[in-house]
Enzyme design. Structure first.
Site, PDB file in Angstrom:
ATOM      1  N   HIS A 132      -3.044   3.222  -4.639  1.00 21.72           N
ATOM      2  CA  HIS A 132      -2.409   2.712  -3.413  1.00 21.72           C
ATOM      3  C   HIS A 132      -0.955   2.310  -3.665  1.00 21.72           C
ATOM      4  O   HIS A 132      -0.470   1.343  -3.086  1.00 21.72           O
ATOM      5  CB  HIS A 132      -3.206   1.521  -2.863  1.00 21.72           C
ATOM      6  CG  HIS A 132      -4.499   1.932  -2.209  1.00 21.72           C
ATOM      7  ND1 HIS A 132      -4.589   2.278  -0.882  1.00 21.72           N
ATOM      8  CD2 HIS A 132      -5.753   2.059  -2.706  1.00 21.72           C
ATOM      9  CE1 HIS A 132      -5.849   2.605  -0.588  1.00 21.72           C
ATOM     10  NE2 HIS A 132      -6.583   2.489  -1.676  1.00 21.72           N
ATOM     11  N   TYR A 161     -16.222  -3.947   8.523  1.00 24.05           N
ATOM     12  CA  TYR A 161     -14.919  -3.290   8.682  1.00 24.05           C
ATOM     13  C   TYR A 161     -14.616  -3.204  10.181  1.00 24.05           C
ATOM     14  O   TYR A 161     -15.270  -2.475  10.915  1.00 24.05           O
ATOM     15  CB  TYR A 161     -14.928  -1.902   8.032  1.00 24.05           C
ATOM     16  CG  TYR A 161     -14.469  -1.938   6.584  1.00 24.05           C
ATOM     17  CD1 TYR A 161     -14.838  -2.986   5.751  1.00 24.05           C
ATOM     18  CD2 TYR A 161     -13.665  -0.937   6.053  1.00 24.05           C
ATOM     19  CE1 TYR A 161     -14.409  -3.042   4.429  1.00 24.05           C
ATOM     20  CE2 TYR A 161     -13.239  -0.977   4.737  1.00 24.05           C
ATOM     21  CZ  TYR A 161     -13.615  -2.031   3.932  1.00 24.05           C
ATOM     22  OH  TYR A 161     -13.205  -2.087   2.626  1.00 24.05           O
ATOM     23  N   ASP A 164       0.861  -1.186   0.000  1.00 24.74           N
ATOM     24  CA  ASP A 164       0.000   0.000   0.000  1.00 24.74           C
ATOM     25  C   ASP A 164       0.900   1.239   0.000  1.00 24.74           C
ATOM     26  O   ASP A 164       2.122   1.128  -0.125  1.00 24.74           O
ATOM     27  CB  ASP A 164      -0.951  -0.019   1.211  1.00 24.74           C
ATOM     28  CG  ASP A 164      -2.311   0.567   0.848  1.00 24.74           C
ATOM     29  OD1 ASP A 164      -2.339   1.709   0.391  1.00 24.74           O
ATOM     30  OD2 ASP A 164      -3.325  -0.130   1.013  1.00 24.74           O
ATOM     31  N   TRP A 190     -16.931  -4.068  -1.133  1.00 28.14           N
ATOM     32  CA  TRP A 190     -16.808  -3.377   0.163  1.00 28.14           C
ATOM     33  C   TRP A 190     -17.838  -2.257   0.265  1.00 28.14           C
ATOM     34  O   TRP A 190     -17.818  -1.464   1.195  1.00 28.14           O
ATOM     35  CB  TRP A 190     -15.388  -2.899   0.409  1.00 28.14           C
ATOM     36  CG  TRP A 190     -14.785  -1.900  -0.531  1.00 28.14           C
ATOM     37  CD1 TRP A 190     -14.316  -2.138  -1.787  1.00 28.14           C
ATOM     38  CD2 TRP A 190     -14.546  -0.513  -0.278  1.00 28.14           C
ATOM     39  NE1 TRP A 190     -13.801  -0.994  -2.340  1.00 28.14           N
ATOM     40  CE2 TRP A 190     -13.925   0.023  -1.432  1.00 28.14           C
ATOM     41  CE3 TRP A 190     -14.776   0.325   0.803  1.00 28.14           C
ATOM     42  CZ2 TRP A 190     -13.541   1.360  -1.536  1.00 28.14           C
ATOM     43  CZ3 TRP A 190     -14.399   1.664   0.697  1.00 28.14           C
ATOM     44  CH2 TRP A 190     -13.787   2.166  -0.457  1.00 28.14           C
ATOM     45  N   ASP A 194      -8.860  -0.802  -5.898  1.00 30.33           N
ATOM     46  CA  ASP A 194      -9.765   0.133  -5.208  1.00 30.33           C
ATOM     47  C   ASP A 194      -9.206   1.549  -5.196  1.00 30.33           C
ATOM     48  O   ASP A 194      -7.997   1.751  -5.295  1.00 30.33           O
ATOM     49  CB  ASP A 194     -10.000  -0.334  -3.766  1.00 30.33           C
ATOM     50  CG  ASP A 194      -8.705  -0.411  -2.975  1.00 30.33           C
ATOM     51  OD1 ASP A 194      -7.688  -0.873  -3.547  1.00 30.33           O
ATOM     52  OD2 ASP A 194      -8.682  -0.013  -1.806  1.00 30.33           O
ATOM     53  N   GLU A 195     -10.105   2.489  -5.014  1.00 30.80           N
ATOM     54  CA  GLU A 195      -9.770   3.878  -4.701  1.00 30.80           C
ATOM     55  C   GLU A 195      -8.617   4.412  -5.544  1.00 30.80           C
ATOM     56  O   GLU A 195      -7.685   5.016  -4.997  1.00 30.80           O
ATOM     57  CB  GLU A 195      -9.397   3.997  -3.222  1.00 30.80           C
ATOM     58  CG  GLU A 195     -10.542   3.707  -2.287  1.00 30.80           C
ATOM     59  CD  GLU A 195     -10.151   3.863  -0.819  1.00 30.80           C
ATOM     60  OE1 GLU A 195     -10.936   4.429  -0.072  1.00 30.80           O
ATOM     61  OE2 GLU A 195      -9.053   3.399  -0.439  1.00 30.80           O
ATOM     62  N   THR A 210      -5.246  -1.392   9.500  1.00 28.34           N
ATOM     63  CA  THR A 210      -4.565  -1.229  10.791  1.00 28.34           C
ATOM     64  C   THR A 210      -3.991   0.175  11.049  1.00 28.34           C
ATOM     65  O   THR A 210      -3.055   0.317  11.840  1.00 28.34           O
ATOM     66  CB  THR A 210      -3.450  -2.287  10.919  1.00 28.34           C
ATOM     67  OG1 THR A 210      -2.555  -2.133   9.813  1.00 28.34           O
ATOM     68  CG2 THR A 210      -4.020  -3.687  10.956  1.00 28.34           C
ATOM     69  N   GLU A 211      -4.554   1.199  10.415  1.00 31.13           N
ATOM     70  CA  GLU A 211      -4.049   2.557  10.693  1.00 31.13           C
ATOM     71  C   GLU A 211      -3.995   2.830  12.195  1.00 31.13           C
ATOM     72  O   GLU A 211      -3.061   3.459  12.694  1.00 31.13           O
ATOM     73  CB  GLU A 211      -4.952   3.611  10.044  1.00 31.13           C
ATOM     74  CG  GLU A 211      -4.780   3.772   8.544  1.00 31.13           C
ATOM     75  CD  GLU A 211      -5.700   2.878   7.746  1.00 31.13           C
ATOM     76  OE1 GLU A 211      -6.199   1.857   8.293  1.00 31.13           O
ATOM     77  OE2 GLU A 211      -5.941   3.177   6.564  1.00 31.13           O
TER      78      GLU A 211
END
Ligand code: ACM
Length: 544
Positions: free
Chosen positions: A268, A426, A195, A401, A334-335, A478-479
């Site tokens: 990412h 989530y 990421d 998601w 994604d994103e 896991t931020e």
């Protein structure tokens, strides 16, 4: 019999029975349980674990688990070498009585414990039930109640994800996490390995991914929305070597767990473009591995469409495909912000040359290219729901998601779907509304909402698409989980709730009974494992 002897016998009987776990305590709840009569099976040091040769490694695994849980060390021995079967465990390969892949049949009487399955995962599932029928205490004479169980999962895909990028966890914890999955009868570990904030797997063909891309100079302190933002200015990172990855794969294989790696492209990718700026839309920029969260539309983290990038993608996806036995590889998707491609002359020129009408078509182009590379290695594609714009073949699995509409769209296009909606799957979301609760990203996914979530919602059933839903998965970003103890706190007991939703027939689900079993038989296991968990789950219910 004199009165006092009768009294002592009755007392002894009571003590013995009181350490017998009730069959009604098993979680996830089995499909069919029939209580037998008789005193049950006594597990003492003279009992052996006899195995059909296809289950040799699982017999050793089971002996280890028994030792850890009850302190009883049992001998393992091939069934074929056994002259007489006494009071033993028998692990039997049986493809006649066992009619489904992950199914097991368990029969316990006072003479024998017979566990039948036709796959590794099946026998492992049965062992988890057996372990739940044994006490969590050191003993030399545990009793397994007389019982017959026929059990198999509702869904073919039952997964848990772990992000090892935002925070990095030691190999020992990855193994422990796989043990959590095994205990809960999941079958897939989704390993989010790359990421913006780092590369976490050794790549031989592009070594700067590790020497540069695996390390960041600093990490955000506190919440992403805090102002002013604060950083710890401490170098942080690391990666799993290929040898370590192989160790994980072997560990998971014994437990029948499939490991699906995720290499997240074409967004990412900040760690990638830091290591190899020539793969970015602005090769002259001084990139750095990200040390904040939430890059989408805020900072450039996309791959540029150029020959070097496609050469890179083909090479690394081949390297990953060669390492992981999973038939599916997750390519993220994604994103991916379109801003940076819009601003890039070379990306625009690439689009014109290839007849791509907009940046969405360019994203599709990336996904289709990587799908081709994976196909060259006989691998199939799994990706977040954003991948479904492309013309991918219908062996592709979409991990949704978002909401039910996205699942319907994917299923209508012919894709199989894994449900992993932000609400409630989530686990980086809060599990309470207590302002003093440990920091999380946002939102509120209570244990009850997790338990009550139905992976095949009515809207999907009504469209006749129910059979396109392969199963579900909870995601653990896991931020805000700096250490493994925080991961434990965020996943337990919600992981246990997901496991029942994905395993147990819908009509047998019962929240009140789940809470009873959680308290009587599962929480003692969290303690046995030395794991932390969120304790206020009864206070914070779905509607609070
Ligand atoms: C995701 O949460 N971006 C898959």
């Amino acid at each position: 019999m004199p009165g006092f002897i009768r009294l002592i016998t009755a007392l002894l009987h009571f003590v013995l029975l009181s350490s017998v776990i009730c069959a009604q305590d098993i979680t996830p709840r089995p499909v069919n349980t029939i209580m037998g009569s008789g005193p049950g099976f006594a597990v003492n040091p003279s009992v052996r674990i006899l195995f059909d040769k296809s289950f040799m490694q699982q017999a050793v695994y089971f002996a280890d688990q028994l030792e850890q849980q009850c302190g009883i060390g049992l001998q393992t021995m091939p069934l074929a070498d056994t002259k007489s079967i006494g009071k033993d465990f028998r692990l039997v390969f049986d493809s006649n009585k066992v009619t489904k892949d992950e199914m097991y049949l368990l029969e316990v009487n006072d003479k024998l414990v017979t566990l039948r399955a036709k796959t590794v995962r099946g026998i492992i599932n049965g062992m988890q039930t057996l372990l739940q029928l044994l006490p969590v205490e050191k003993t030399t004479n545990a009793i397994i109640p007389a019982i017959q169980i026929t059990d198999y999962p509702r869904f073919a895909y039952r997964g848990m994800h772990l992000d090892v990028v935002r925070h990095f966890f030691p190999l020992s914890y990855v193994k422990k996490y796989i043990d959590y999955l095994t205990f809960h009868k999941f079958n897939t570990f989704h390993w989010h390995l790359t990421d913006d904030q780092g590369w976490r797997i050794e790549i031989l063909s592009y070594p700067k991914l590790n020497s540069i891309g695996s390390w960041r100079d600093s990490t955000l302190i506190g919440h992403f929305k805090d102002t002013p933002a604060r950083y710890d200015r401490t170098r942080y990172g690391g990666y799993y070597t290929r040898e370590e990855v192989k160790e994980i794969l072997a560990y998971a294989a014994v437990r029948g767990i499939t490991v699906i790696p995720e290499i997240d492209i074409p967004g990412h990718s900040r760690a990638t473009i830091t290591a190899y700026p020539e793969l970015s839309t602005d090769p002259k920029a001084a990139w750095g591995v990200a040390y904040t969260w939430g890059m989408y539309n805020r900072q450039n983290n996309v791959l540029a469409p150029n020959p070097a990038t496609f050469q890179f993608l083909r090479t690394i996806f081949h390297e990953i495909a060669d390492l992981f036995p999973s038939p599916y590889i997750h390519l993220g998707g994604d994103e991916c912000s379109k801003l940076w491609w819009k601003k890039s002359d070379s990306a625009q020129a690439f689009m014109r040359r290839n007849g791509l009408k907009d940046e969405i078509a360019l994203q599709t182009y990336f996904i289709e290219e990587v799908s081709k590379y994976l196909k060259e290695k006989n691998k199939k594609v799994l990706g977040w729901h954003e991948i479904m714009e492309g013309k991918l073949d219908t062996s592709t699995i979409v991990m949704n998601w978002s909401n039910d509409e996205k699942a319907i769209e994917a299923a209508t296009k012919g894709f199989s779907v894994i449900m992993t909606p932000g609400k409630p799957y989530y686990f980086d979301h809060y599990q309470s509304k207590d302002p003093k609760d440990s920091l999380a990203i946002h939102g509120y996914n209570s244990l009850e909402s997790v338990y009550r979530y139905e992976p095949v919602p009515n809207s999907i059933v009504k469209k006749g698409l129910a059979d396109k839903i392969l199963g579900g998965q909870a995601n653990v970003w896991t931020e805000y989980m700096e250490y493994s103890t925080k991961v434990d706190y965020m996943v337990f007991p919600r992981m246990t709730a997901v496991s029942e939703s994905l395993w147990t027939p819908l009509e047998q689900k019962d929240y009140a009974d789940f809470i009873r079993r959680l308290k009587s038989n599962i929480i003692p296991r969290y303690s046995l494992w030395g794991s932390s968990w969120f304790k206020d789950f009864e206070k914070w219910t779905a509607d609070k």
